[in-house]
Scaffold this active site. Structure first.
Site, PDB file in Angstrom:
ATOM      1  N   ASP A  49       0.829  -1.197   0.000  1.00 44.83           N
ATOM      2  CA  ASP A  49       0.000   0.000   0.000  1.00 44.83           C
ATOM      3  C   ASP A  49       0.869   1.254   0.000  1.00 44.83           C
ATOM      4  O   ASP A  49       0.587   2.228  -0.705  1.00 44.83           O
ATOM      5  CB  ASP A  49      -0.913  -0.027   1.230  1.00 44.83           C
ATOM      6  CG  ASP A  49      -1.750   1.223   1.363  1.00 44.83           C
ATOM      7  OD1 ASP A  49      -2.588   1.472   0.478  1.00 44.83           O
ATOM      8  OD2 ASP A  49      -1.564   1.973   2.346  1.00 44.83           O
ATOM      9  N   GLU A 121      -1.984  -5.361  -3.588  1.00 46.87           N
ATOM     10  CA  GLU A 121      -0.987  -4.590  -2.836  1.00 46.87           C
ATOM     11  C   GLU A 121       0.141  -5.505  -2.339  1.00 46.87           C
ATOM     12  O   GLU A 121       1.310  -5.117  -2.350  1.00 46.87           O
ATOM     13  CB  GLU A 121      -1.651  -3.881  -1.662  1.00 46.87           C
ATOM     14  CG  GLU A 121      -2.592  -2.759  -2.079  1.00 46.87           C
ATOM     15  CD  GLU A 121      -3.389  -2.172  -0.931  1.00 46.87           C
ATOM     16  OE1 GLU A 121      -3.961  -1.085  -1.103  1.00 46.87           O
ATOM     17  OE2 GLU A 121      -3.454  -2.812   0.142  1.00 46.87           O
TER      18      GLU A 121
END
EC number: 3.1.26.3
Length: 229
Positions: A49, A121
């Site tokens: 992320d 992610e």
């Protein structure tokens, strides 16, 4: 370790040759099937992320050197949100290689946007740890493709625009009402109606309330901004 044939095919779709294939295996391992000897992808998701955020921040600054922070923020949010990550995951067929527990498989886990977004992610983090930031940047820019170029139009927040339209005319802000919910629990579809105080309204249907509200707001905004709206 050697990757399975399906994971090798997935790595080919990513366009990355893993020197440490165990990183990719971990990136596609959901907590529902993890064990002391098979770690899940949650820590990688956390890292991925942040890597995605850095790369997108760089890309947006480069794409529009004159943009103010207030212009960049909604574009950034549109590119890194879970729904967009899930779209990219579907694009590379990430769902097909996820390692899931039986209950998660039975509940449609391979199609869940939140799960796909998290795994995407984690894959980014796996590439970053395997080959560094340049490799992760190349992967992200390749997979996100023209989303970056068109994000200014896509990132327009219809709910905010509709509220500003109403306030500009001295009217109360619009309200959003859930008028229907269809489909199974693991893949619900929401129908939301956006309503103005003068009675005008528009409906939209999507897989999350947020998406449905935005789509309903855009439909109503399009209606009121027409010459005879």
């Amino acid at each position: 370790m050697k990757l399975s044939a399906e994971l090798r095919d997935f790595a080919d779709r990513l366009g990355h040759d893993f020197a440490r294939p165990e990183l990719l295996l971990r990136a596609v391992t959901h907590s529902s099937i993890s064990s002391p000897t098979r770690p899940d992808n949650q820590r990688l998701e956390f890292l991925g992320d942040r890597v995605l955020g850095l790369v997108m921040s760089e890309a947006l600054l480069k794409a529009d050197p004159d943009a103010a922070e207030g212009q960049l923020a909604p574009r950034f949010n549109a590119l890194v949100r879970k729904e967009t990550c899930a779209e990219v995951a579907r694009q590379v067929e990430l769902g097909a290689v996820l390692k899931l527990g039986r209950s998660e498989q039975m509940s449609g886990g391979r199609r869940k946007a939140a799960l796909l977004g998290d795994a995407m992610e984690a894959v980014i983090a796996a590439v970053y740890l395997d080959a560094g930031l340049d490799a992760a940047r190349a992967l992200i820019l390749r997979l996100w493709g023209d989303r970056i170029a068109r994000v200014e139009a896509d990132a327009r927040d219809a709910k905010t625009s509709l509220q500003e339209w109403a306030q500009g005319r001295g009217a109360p802000p619009p309200v959003y009402v859930e008028v229907a919910r269809d489909g199974p629990d693991h893949a619900p579809m929401f129908t939301i109606e956006a309503r103005l105080s003068d009675g005008r309204a528009a409906r939209a249907k999507a897989g999350s309330k947020r998406q449905a509200e935005q789509a309903a707001a855009k439909a109503l905004l399009d209606k009121v901004e027409m010459p005879d709206g």
